[in-house]
Design a protein around this motif. Sequence first.
Motif, PDB file in Angstrom:
ATOM      1  N   ALA A 123      -3.920  -8.892  10.833  1.00 15.78           N
ATOM      2  CA  ALA A 123      -2.589  -8.399  10.455  1.00 15.78           C
ATOM      3  C   ALA A 123      -2.123  -9.049   9.155  1.00 15.78           C
ATOM      4  CB  ALA A 123      -1.590  -8.693  11.570  1.00 15.78           C
ATOM      5  N   ALA A 124      -1.327  -8.315   8.401  1.00 17.71           N
ATOM      6  CA  ALA A 124      -0.760  -8.845   7.164  1.00 17.71           C
ATOM      7  C   ALA A 124       0.230  -9.960   7.484  1.00 17.71           C
ATOM      8  CB  ALA A 124      -0.061  -7.738   6.383  1.00 17.71           C
ATOM      9  N   PRO A 125       0.374 -10.945   6.612  1.00 16.70           N
ATOM     10  CA  PRO A 125       1.326 -12.024   6.861  1.00 16.70           C
ATOM     11  C   PRO A 125       2.759 -11.499   6.912  1.00 16.70           C
ATOM     12  CG  PRO A 125       0.524 -12.104   4.597  1.00 16.70           C
ATOM     13  CD  PRO A 125      -0.308 -11.091   5.304  1.00 16.70           C
ATOM     14  N   ALA A 126       3.591 -12.194   7.686  1.00 13.54           N
ATOM     15  CA  ALA A 126       4.984 -11.759   7.826  1.00 13.54           C
ATOM     16  C   ALA A 126       5.734 -11.889   6.504  1.00 13.54           C
ATOM     17  CB  ALA A 126       5.678 -12.580   8.912  1.00 13.54           C
ATOM     18  N   ARG A 127       5.422 -12.915   5.745  1.00 16.22           N
ATOM     19  CA  ARG A 127       6.071 -13.126   4.452  1.00 16.22           C
ATOM     20  C   ARG A 127       5.384 -12.283   3.396  1.00 16.22           C
ATOM     21  NH1 ARG A 127       4.748 -16.730   0.403  1.00 16.22           N
ATOM     22  NH2 ARG A 127       6.411 -17.338  -1.030  1.00 16.22           N
ATOM     23  N   ARG A 128       6.135 -11.410   2.758  1.00 11.45           N
ATOM     24  CA  ARG A 128       5.545 -10.502   1.790  1.00 11.45           C
ATOM     25  C   ARG A 128       5.966 -10.881   0.374  1.00 11.45           C
ATOM     26  NH1 ARG A 128       3.006  -6.582   4.422  1.00 11.45           N
ATOM     27  NH2 ARG A 128       2.602  -5.441   2.477  1.00 11.45           N
ATOM     28  N   LEU A 129       5.085 -10.574  -0.575  1.00 10.15           N
ATOM     29  CA  LEU A 129       5.340 -10.814  -1.984  1.00 10.15           C
ATOM     30  C   LEU A 129       5.380  -9.475  -2.714  1.00 10.15           C
ATOM     31  CD1 LEU A 129       2.777 -13.704  -2.604  1.00 10.15           C
ATOM     32  CD2 LEU A 129       5.234 -13.952  -2.261  1.00 10.15           C
ATOM     33  N   THR A 130       6.046  -9.453  -3.852  1.00  8.66           N
ATOM     34  CA  THR A 130       6.003  -8.269  -4.709  1.00  8.66           C
ATOM     35  C   THR A 130       5.223  -8.618  -5.965  1.00  8.66           C
ATOM     36  OG1 THR A 130       8.098  -8.851  -5.780  1.00  8.66           O
ATOM     37  CG2 THR A 130       8.206  -7.408  -3.855  1.00  8.66           C
ATOM     38  N   ALA A 131       4.515  -7.643  -6.499  1.00  7.00           N
ATOM     39  CA  ALA A 131       3.642  -7.918  -7.637  1.00  7.00           C
ATOM     40  C   ALA A 131       3.622  -6.758  -8.615  1.00  7.00           C
ATOM     41  CB  ALA A 131       2.218  -8.196  -7.156  1.00  7.00           C
ATOM     42  N   VAL A 132       3.358  -7.095  -9.850  1.00  2.94           N
ATOM     43  CA  VAL A 132       2.959  -6.129 -10.861  1.00  2.94           C
ATOM     44  C   VAL A 132       1.443  -6.235 -10.970  1.00  2.94           C
ATOM     45  CG1 VAL A 132       2.987  -5.626 -13.332  1.00  2.94           C
ATOM     46  CG2 VAL A 132       5.119  -6.168 -12.151  1.00  2.94           C
ATOM     47  N   VAL A 133       0.747  -5.101 -10.998  1.00  2.00           N
ATOM     48  CA  VAL A 133      -0.721  -5.122 -10.996  1.00  2.00           C
ATOM     49  C   VAL A 133      -1.262  -4.318 -12.183  1.00  2.00           C
ATOM     50  CG1 VAL A 133      -2.788  -4.820  -9.591  1.00  2.00           C
ATOM     51  CG2 VAL A 133      -0.571  -5.154  -8.471  1.00  2.00           C
ATOM     52  N   PRO A 134      -1.401  -4.943 -13.343  1.00  2.00           N
ATOM     53  CA  PRO A 134      -1.982  -4.240 -14.502  1.00  2.00           C
ATOM     54  C   PRO A 134      -3.473  -3.966 -14.287  1.00  2.00           C
ATOM     55  CG  PRO A 134      -0.703  -6.161 -15.186  1.00  2.00           C
ATOM     56  CD  PRO A 134      -0.924  -6.281 -13.703  1.00  2.00           C
ATOM     57  N   ILE A 135      -3.925  -2.847 -14.818  1.00  2.00           N
ATOM     58  CA  ILE A 135      -5.355  -2.549 -14.829  1.00  2.00           C
ATOM     59  C   ILE A 135      -5.868  -2.390 -16.260  1.00  2.00           C
ATOM     60  CG2 ILE A 135      -5.354  -1.474 -12.552  1.00  2.00           C
ATOM     61  CD1 ILE A 135      -5.445   1.252 -14.129  1.00  2.00           C
ATOM     62  N   TRP A 136      -4.931  -2.378 -17.234  1.00  2.00           N
ATOM     63  CA  TRP A 136      -5.330  -2.222 -18.638  1.00  2.00           C
ATOM     64  C   TRP A 136      -4.215  -2.777 -19.516  1.00  2.00           C
ATOM     65  CZ3 TRP A 136     -10.171  -1.030 -19.605  1.00  2.00           C
ATOM     66  CH2 TRP A 136     -10.559  -0.762 -20.919  1.00  2.00           C
ATOM     67  N   ARG A 137      -4.576  -3.111 -20.733  1.00  2.00           N
ATOM     68  CA  ARG A 137      -3.578  -3.463 -21.734  1.00  2.00           C
ATOM     69  C   ARG A 137      -3.960  -2.777 -23.045  1.00  2.00           C
ATOM     70  NH1 ARG A 137      -3.379  -9.789 -22.728  1.00  2.00           N
ATOM     71  NH2 ARG A 137      -1.957  -9.081 -24.356  1.00  2.00           N
ATOM     72  N   ARG A 138      -2.960  -2.606 -23.911  1.00  2.00           N
ATOM     73  CA  ARG A 138      -3.144  -1.852 -25.164  1.00  2.00           C
ATOM     74  C   ARG A 138      -3.566  -0.410 -24.893  1.00  2.00           C
ATOM     75  NH1 ARG A 138      -6.398  -6.452 -25.944  1.00  2.00           N
ATOM     76  NH2 ARG A 138      -5.292  -8.159 -26.904  1.00  2.00           N
ATOM     77  N   PRO A 139      -2.807   0.393 -24.215  1.00  2.00           N
ATOM     78  CA  PRO A 139      -1.468   0.130 -23.687  1.00  2.00           C
ATOM     79  C   PRO A 139      -1.532  -0.476 -22.281  1.00  2.00           C
ATOM     80  CG  PRO A 139      -2.022   2.400 -23.270  1.00  2.00           C
ATOM     81  CD  PRO A 139      -3.192   1.804 -24.016  1.00  2.00           C
ATOM     82  N   TRP A 140      -0.414  -1.052 -21.856  1.00  2.00           N
ATOM     83  CA  TRP A 140      -0.337  -1.617 -20.517  1.00  2.00           C
ATOM     84  C   TRP A 140      -0.282  -0.485 -19.497  1.00  2.00           C
ATOM     85  CZ3 TRP A 140      -0.949  -6.609 -19.085  1.00  2.00           C
ATOM     86  CH2 TRP A 140      -0.924  -7.562 -20.110  1.00  2.00           C
ATOM     87  N   MET A 141      -1.189  -0.551 -18.525  1.00  2.00           N
ATOM     88  CA  MET A 141      -1.216   0.391 -17.409  1.00  2.00           C
ATOM     89  C   MET A 141      -1.265  -0.399 -16.117  1.00  2.00           C
ATOM     90  SD  MET A 141      -4.003   3.119 -18.938  1.00  2.00           S
ATOM     91  CE  MET A 141      -3.846   4.235 -17.537  1.00  2.00           C
ATOM     92  N   VAL A 142      -0.631   0.118 -15.077  1.00  2.00           N
ATOM     93  CA  VAL A 142      -0.538  -0.606 -13.811  1.00  2.00           C
ATOM     94  C   VAL A 142      -0.873   0.319 -12.653  1.00  2.00           C
ATOM     95  CG1 VAL A 142       1.230  -2.177 -14.712  1.00  2.00           C
ATOM     96  CG2 VAL A 142       1.915  -0.068 -13.536  1.00  2.00           C
ATOM     97  N   LEU A 143      -1.087  -0.284 -11.491  1.00  2.00           N
ATOM     98  CA  LEU A 143      -1.229   0.511 -10.273  1.00  2.00           C
ATOM     99  C   LEU A 143       0.073   1.249 -10.004  1.00  2.00           C
ATOM    100  CD1 LEU A 143      -3.029  -1.754  -7.640  1.00  2.00           C
ATOM    101  CD2 LEU A 143      -4.044  -0.089  -9.209  1.00  2.00           C
ATOM    102  N   GLY A 144      -0.050   2.531  -9.660  1.00  2.00           N
ATOM    103  CA  GLY A 144       1.107   3.325  -9.266  1.00  2.00           C
ATOM    104  C   GLY A 144       0.968   3.765  -7.821  1.00  2.00           C
ATOM    105  N   ARG A 145       1.264   5.028  -7.585  1.00  2.00           N
ATOM    106  CA  ARG A 145       1.256   5.525  -6.210  1.00  2.00           C
ATOM    107  C   ARG A 145      -0.169   5.782  -5.708  1.00  2.00           C
ATOM    108  NH1 ARG A 145      -0.337  10.631  -5.889  1.00  2.00           N
ATOM    109  NH2 ARG A 145      -0.268  11.898  -7.796  1.00  2.00           N
ATOM    110  N   ASP A 146      -0.350   5.692  -4.400  1.00  2.00           N
ATOM    111  CA  ASP A 146      -1.496   6.277  -3.731  1.00  2.00           C
ATOM    112  C   ASP A 146      -2.833   5.777  -4.260  1.00  2.00           C
ATOM    113  OD1 ASP A 146      -2.581   8.000  -1.836  1.00  2.00           O
ATOM    114  OD2 ASP A 146      -2.582   9.737  -3.165  1.00  2.00           O
ATOM    115  N   THR A 147      -2.999   4.448  -4.346  1.00  2.00           N
ATOM    116  CA  THR A 147      -4.254   3.900  -4.855  1.00  2.00           C
ATOM    117  C   THR A 147      -4.932   3.034  -3.805  1.00  2.00           C
ATOM    118  OG1 THR A 147      -3.239   1.902  -5.788  1.00  2.00           O
ATOM    119  CG2 THR A 147      -3.347   3.861  -7.212  1.00  2.00           C
ATOM    120  N   PHE A 148      -6.245   3.012  -3.854  1.00  2.00           N
ATOM    121  CA  PHE A 148      -7.035   2.203  -2.936  1.00  2.00           C
ATOM    122  C   PHE A 148      -6.699   0.720  -3.094  1.00  2.00           C
ATOM    123  CE2 PHE A 148     -11.093  -0.188  -2.346  1.00  2.00           C
ATOM    124  CZ  PHE A 148     -11.204  -0.039  -0.966  1.00  2.00           C
ATOM    125  N   ALA A 149      -6.647   0.243  -4.338  1.00  2.00           N
ATOM    126  CA  ALA A 149      -6.336  -1.168  -4.576  1.00  2.00           C
ATOM    127  C   ALA A 149      -4.946  -1.517  -4.070  1.00  2.00           C
ATOM    128  CB  ALA A 149      -6.458  -1.493  -6.063  1.00  2.00           C
TER     129      ALA A 149
END
Length: 250
Positions: A123-149
């Motif tokens: 089970a996932a831990p009770a305490r949750r964190l929020t994160a920004v998850v970049p996958i690229w830079r120049r330009p900056w791209m991040v994980l959005g909706r509906d992704t495996f990661a």
Amino acid sequence: MRVVSLVPSLTEAVAVSAPGLLVGATDWCSHPAELDVVRIGGTKNPDVEAIVRLAPDLVIANEEENREPDLAALRQAGLTVMVTVVRDLPEALTELERVLVEGCRLRSRPAWLDAAGEAWGEAAPARRLTAVVPIWRRPWMVLGRDTFAGDLLARLGVDHRYAGHVERYPRIPLDELRAAGADLVVLPDEPYRFTADDGPEAFPGLPAALVSGRHLTWYGPSLAEAPAVLRAALRRADRAAYGPKPPPTP
């Protein structure tokens, strides 16, 4: 049987589960390290003619990693193409079994697939964190909706800030990422190779978890060890943010 793989994680899955079936793989298929097959270009620009010359019984692909025009050209050449769809962990486990048992004609699902399911059963831990998850830079791209990661991170107690974005991999200006109010930034080493010198400096004051892209984005044998590897990286970043956990109350 002869198989060509257009996806690194599927290449590893077949090579580990059914040695000898693979006759071709992309230039990006780096696991297992000893893999000795014909290289047929990249995931986005495979050499269709080279694949046809290999005369495979099956070509395995993914709807996100590979382009439909290339897959259509392979079908038009008379090849059988199996396309996977993987947006979360359950889909990954189901699609891996389909590729290996139905596509590659294994008599039963490999043991590592069961081990992967068990490894992610905690089970996932009770305490949750929020994160920004970049996958690229120049330009900056991040994980959005509906992704495996994103699904894997959520199972480890990390909710990424752009999970509700209309795009799956949105381009977000760096100043907006810095102001997103996240607890940490998660930086995988692929597809962009973020390192301690290339990524954390863009987010001053925000703890950075440098993680293995293979364990965060690949669906294959690495899934069995991925929870432990990713938890260790997140724990190191979490300690940097919050210091050591307080001792238990007597």
